[in-house]
Design a protein around this motif. Structure first.
Motif, PDB file in Angstrom:
ATOM      1  N   ALA A  59       0.823  -1.218   0.000  1.00 48.80           N
ATOM      2  CA  ALA A  59       0.000   0.000   0.000  1.00 48.80           C
ATOM      3  C   ALA A  59       0.854   1.263   0.000  1.00 48.80           C
ATOM      4  CB  ALA A  59      -0.903   0.002   1.238  1.00 48.80           C
ATOM      5  N   GLU A  60       0.230   2.375  -0.412  1.00 46.63           N
ATOM      6  CA  GLU A  60       0.835   3.681  -0.209  1.00 46.63           C
ATOM      7  C   GLU A  60       0.682   4.027   1.272  1.00 46.63           C
ATOM      8  OE1 GLU A  60      -0.853   6.657  -2.718  1.00 46.63           O
ATOM      9  OE2 GLU A  60      -0.786   5.387  -4.510  1.00 46.63           O
ATOM     10  N   GLN A  61       1.777   4.319   1.922  1.00 45.44           N
ATOM     11  CA  GLN A  61       1.730   4.610   3.353  1.00 45.44           C
ATOM     12  C   GLN A  61       1.871   6.112   3.582  1.00 45.44           C
ATOM     13  OE1 GLN A  61       4.267   2.053   5.786  1.00 45.44           O
ATOM     14  NE2 GLN A  61       4.367   0.581   4.116  1.00 45.44           N
ATOM     15  N   GLU A  62       1.002   6.635   4.423  1.00 47.90           N
ATOM     16  CA  GLU A  62       1.020   8.065   4.720  1.00 47.90           C
ATOM     17  C   GLU A  62       0.632   8.260   6.183  1.00 47.90           C
ATOM     18  OE1 GLU A  62      -1.063  12.265   3.215  1.00 47.90           O
ATOM     19  OE2 GLU A  62      -1.645  10.347   2.317  1.00 47.90           O
ATOM     20  N   VAL A  63       1.264   9.210   6.818  1.00 49.55           N
ATOM     21  CA  VAL A  63       0.938   9.547   8.204  1.00 49.55           C
ATOM     22  C   VAL A  63       0.142  10.845   8.220  1.00 49.55           C
ATOM     23  CG1 VAL A  63       1.839  10.116  10.488  1.00 49.55           C
ATOM     24  CG2 VAL A  63       3.006   8.409   9.077  1.00 49.55           C
ATOM     25  N   LEU A  64      -1.066  10.788   8.821  1.00 53.35           N
ATOM     26  CA  LEU A  64      -1.870  11.992   9.028  1.00 53.35           C
ATOM     27  C   LEU A  64      -1.668  12.460  10.462  1.00 53.35           C
ATOM     28  CD1 LEU A  64      -5.306  11.071   7.361  1.00 53.35           C
ATOM     29  CD2 LEU A  64      -3.308  12.146   6.321  1.00 53.35           C
ATOM     30  N   PHE A  65      -1.616  13.760  10.635  1.00 57.43           N
ATOM     31  CA  PHE A  65      -1.455  14.311  11.975  1.00 57.43           C
ATOM     32  C   PHE A  65      -2.755  14.990  12.394  1.00 57.43           C
ATOM     33  CE2 PHE A  65       2.801  13.974  10.269  1.00 57.43           C
ATOM     34  CZ  PHE A  65       3.491  13.381  11.312  1.00 57.43           C
ATOM     35  N   HIS A  66      -3.272  14.544  13.539  1.00 60.17           N
ATOM     36  CA  HIS A  66      -4.525  15.091  14.063  1.00 60.17           C
ATOM     37  C   HIS A  66      -4.366  15.306  15.560  1.00 60.17           C
ATOM     38  CE1 HIS A  66      -8.791  15.855  14.509  1.00 60.17           C
ATOM     39  NE2 HIS A  66      -8.815  14.997  15.507  1.00 60.17           N
ATOM     40  N   GLU A  67      -4.586  16.559  15.987  1.00 60.93           N
ATOM     41  CA  GLU A  67      -4.319  16.923  17.375  1.00 60.93           C
ATOM     42  C   GLU A  67      -2.883  16.509  17.697  1.00 60.93           C
ATOM     43  OE1 GLU A  67      -7.562  15.029  19.479  1.00 60.93           O
ATOM     44  OE2 GLU A  67      -8.955  16.637  18.956  1.00 60.93           O
ATOM     45  N   GLU A  68      -2.663  15.743  18.762  1.00 59.38           N
ATOM     46  CA  GLU A  68      -1.294  15.347  19.087  1.00 59.38           C
ATOM     47  C   GLU A  68      -0.951  13.961  18.549  1.00 59.38           C
ATOM     48  OE1 GLU A  68      -3.607  13.984  22.826  1.00 59.38           O
ATOM     49  OE2 GLU A  68      -3.855  15.354  21.129  1.00 59.38           O
ATOM     50  N   TYR A  69      -1.804  13.395  17.698  1.00 58.71           N
ATOM     51  CA  TYR A  69      -1.638  12.025  17.240  1.00 58.71           C
ATOM     52  C   TYR A  69      -1.093  11.943  15.817  1.00 58.71           C
ATOM     53  CZ  TYR A  69      -4.495  10.723  21.261  1.00 58.71           C
ATOM     54  OH  TYR A  69      -4.975  10.542  22.535  1.00 58.71           O
ATOM     55  N   GLN A  72      -1.307   6.352  11.208  1.00 63.50           N
ATOM     56  CA  GLN A  72      -0.735   5.631  10.079  1.00 63.50           C
ATOM     57  C   GLN A  72      -1.857   5.156   9.150  1.00 63.50           C
ATOM     58  OE1 GLN A  72       2.672   5.002   9.366  1.00 63.50           O
ATOM     59  NE2 GLN A  72       1.740   4.449   7.404  1.00 63.50           N
ATOM     60  N   THR A  73      -1.739   5.504   7.863  1.00 68.30           N
ATOM     61  CA  THR A  73      -2.757   5.110   6.889  1.00 68.30           C
ATOM     62  C   THR A  73      -2.120   4.293   5.767  1.00 68.30           C
ATOM     63  OG1 THR A  73      -2.594   7.005   5.368  1.00 68.30           O
ATOM     64  CG2 THR A  73      -3.902   7.300   7.371  1.00 68.30           C
ATOM     65  N   TYR A  74      -2.958   3.486   5.118  1.00 67.81           N
ATOM     66  CA  TYR A  74      -2.529   2.643   4.011  1.00 67.81           C
ATOM     67  C   TYR A  74      -3.573   2.763   2.898  1.00 67.81           C
ATOM     68  CZ  TYR A  74      -0.112   0.582   8.037  1.00 67.81           C
ATOM     69  OH  TYR A  74       0.619   0.394   9.185  1.00 67.81           O
ATOM     70  N   THR A  75      -3.117   2.940   1.664  1.00 68.21           N
ATOM     71  CA  THR A  75      -4.047   3.068   0.541  1.00 68.21           C
ATOM     72  C   THR A  75      -3.617   2.166  -0.605  1.00 68.21           C
ATOM     73  OG1 THR A  75      -4.437   5.397   1.113  1.00 68.21           O
ATOM     74  CG2 THR A  75      -5.154   4.672  -1.066  1.00 68.21           C
ATOM     75  N   TRP A  76      -4.545   1.352  -1.073  1.00 70.31           N
ATOM     76  CA  TRP A  76      -4.367   0.558  -2.275  1.00 70.31           C
ATOM     77  C   TRP A  76      -5.203   1.236  -3.357  1.00 70.31           C
ATOM     78  CZ3 TRP A  76      -4.854  -1.079   2.636  1.00 70.31           C
ATOM     79  CH2 TRP A  76      -3.884  -1.963   3.138  1.00 70.31           C
ATOM     80  N   ARG A  77      -4.566   1.905  -4.292  1.00 67.72           N
ATOM     81  CA  ARG A  77      -5.253   2.747  -5.266  1.00 67.72           C
ATOM     82  C   ARG A  77      -6.086   1.922  -6.239  1.00 67.72           C
ATOM     83  NH1 ARG A  77      -5.542   8.019  -3.601  1.00 67.72           N
ATOM     84  NH2 ARG A  77      -3.580   8.545  -2.554  1.00 67.72           N
ATOM     85  N   GLY A  78      -7.278   2.442  -6.551  1.00 68.01           N
ATOM     86  CA  GLY A  78      -8.156   1.822  -7.519  1.00 68.01           C
ATOM     87  C   GLY A  78      -9.063   2.868  -8.133  1.00 68.01           C
ATOM     88  N   ASN A  79     -10.317   2.505  -8.355  1.00 65.71           N
ATOM     89  CA  ASN A  79     -11.251   3.435  -8.993  1.00 65.71           C
ATOM     90  C   ASN A  79     -11.910   4.366  -7.981  1.00 65.71           C
ATOM     91  OD1 ASN A  79     -13.337   1.920  -7.787  1.00 65.71           O
ATOM     92  ND2 ASN A  79     -13.552   0.586  -9.579  1.00 65.71           N
ATOM     93  N   GLU A  80     -13.013   4.988  -8.426  1.00 60.42           N
ATOM     94  CA  GLU A  80     -13.671   6.002  -7.587  1.00 60.42           C
ATOM     95  C   GLU A  80     -14.452   5.401  -6.409  1.00 60.42           C
ATOM     96  OE1 GLU A  80     -16.536   4.664 -10.688  1.00 60.42           O
ATOM     97  OE2 GLU A  80     -14.417   5.240 -10.654  1.00 60.42           O
ATOM     98  N   ASN A  81     -14.667   4.087  -6.420  1.00 60.29           N
ATOM     99  CA  ASN A  81     -15.304   3.444  -5.275  1.00 60.29           C
ATOM    100  C   ASN A  81     -14.263   3.307  -4.158  1.00 60.29           C
ATOM    101  OD1 ASN A  81     -17.870   2.974  -6.469  1.00 60.29           O
ATOM    102  ND2 ASN A  81     -17.007   1.241  -7.592  1.00 60.29           N
ATOM    103  N   LYS A  82     -14.533   3.937  -3.020  1.00 57.16           N
ATOM    104  CA  LYS A  82     -13.554   3.967  -1.931  1.00 57.16           C
ATOM    105  C   LYS A  82     -14.120   3.294  -0.679  1.00 57.16           C
ATOM    106  CE  LYS A  82     -11.721   8.370  -3.621  1.00 57.16           C
ATOM    107  NZ  LYS A  82     -11.488   9.800  -3.283  1.00 57.16           N
TER     108      LYS A  82
END
Length: 284
Positions: A59-69, A72-82
């Motif tokens: 997967a594409e790995q990305e870290v989102l920052f929210h408040e003090e947290y 860790q996110t993971y995305t397997w790219r495909g079509n517009e259905n999410k």
């Protein structure tokens, strides 16, 4: 060895409960803090950055920052259905491996996260209100139409939609999810043998922390407000979350269908069930 581990775990939990019970009379605030700590801190589910499962490496790995947290996110790219996948207690995004293999055949975009204090996400404490904030951060960024939760992840999905009322959610799937938070608390009370005073302190701590009483934290109550389609699956042999919990949610959620399984236990890993979920998500 398994018997030895069970005895050690039993002794440890009862010792913790005895200590908290004693503290409840001498230092009630400390007792409440300790009771909440042992209730809310996962002992399993962490991942090491240099040893993550292969499915997550894809997967594409990305870290989102929210408040003090850091989330860790993971995305397997495909079509517009999410599709957003929300795992449960003492787990991480890799628990979806078998399902992701099938979901990828639909060409959908698949998104998953590690919950608070689990996987590669930051934090120590795991609780549904905080987890729902993490889910909301992903919903705002990726805007998935479908959301799927397992166990406490399913309970988080219910609370999330009740709290945020996101109009983008078209369908939700719950797997082995609990309904009543008070039942979870009562099970914890029995597990470590809390006395009534210590248990009351724990409930007061919960109200102080989240501004909601445990009795009001109800999946069936949350789901009764939903008008989009839902699918609820629960196994009659589930020894972690009672089968009746799933039935409660299904009975309250008028636009949801219920699937009863047998022999799958709490994990509900099953190719036939996953195929039914795919049909539910993408039916006309």
């Amino acid at each position: 060895m398994e018997l030895v581990n069970k005895i050690a775990y039993f002794t440890l939990t009862k010792s913790i409960g005895l200590y908290i019970n004693l503290m409840s009379y001498l230092f009630p605030k400390k007792a409440a803090k300790l009771a909440y700590k042992f209730f809310s801190e996962p002992r399993e589910g962490r991942l090491l950055p240099n040893a993550i499962p292969d499915i997550l490496k894809e997967a594409e790995q990305e870290v989102l920052f929210h408040e003090e947290y850091a989330i860790q996110t993971y995305t397997w790219r495909g079509n517009e259905n999410k599709i957003l996948l929300v795992h449960g207690w003492e787990s991480n995004a890799s628990r979806w491996e078998q399902f992701i293999v099938l979901l990828k055949k639909t060409k959908s975009t698949i998104i998953a996260l590690d919950g608070p204090g689990q996987g590669l996400s930051s934090g120590i404490e795991f609780n549904i209100p905080q987890y729902a904030k993490h889910v909301n951060a992903l919903m705002e960024k990726f805007q998935p139409q479908f959301i799927i939760g397992h166990s406490m992840g399913g309970a988080t999905c219910l609370y999330y939609q009740y709290k945020y009322n996101n109009p983008l959610v078209q369908k939700m799937v719950l797997l082995g999810s609990p309904s009543e938070f008070e039942i979870i608390l009562n099970n914890y009370k029995k597990t470590i043998s809390l006395n009534q005073k210590a248990f009351q302190l724990l409930k007061e701590k919960f109200v102080e922390r989240f501004n909601i009483h445990p009795s009001e934290f109800s999946g069936k109550k949350f789901a009764s407000n939903f008008n989009f389609k839902g699918l609820i699956a629960h196994d009659i042999d589930d020894t972690v979350v009672s089968f009746n919990e799933g039935k409660k949610i299904a009975e309250a959620w008028k636009s949801a269908q219920f699937i009863e399984t047998k022999g799958l236990g709490h994990s509900l890993h099953d190719e036939a069930l996953y195929e039914k979920i795919n049909l539910f998500l993408f039916e006309e």
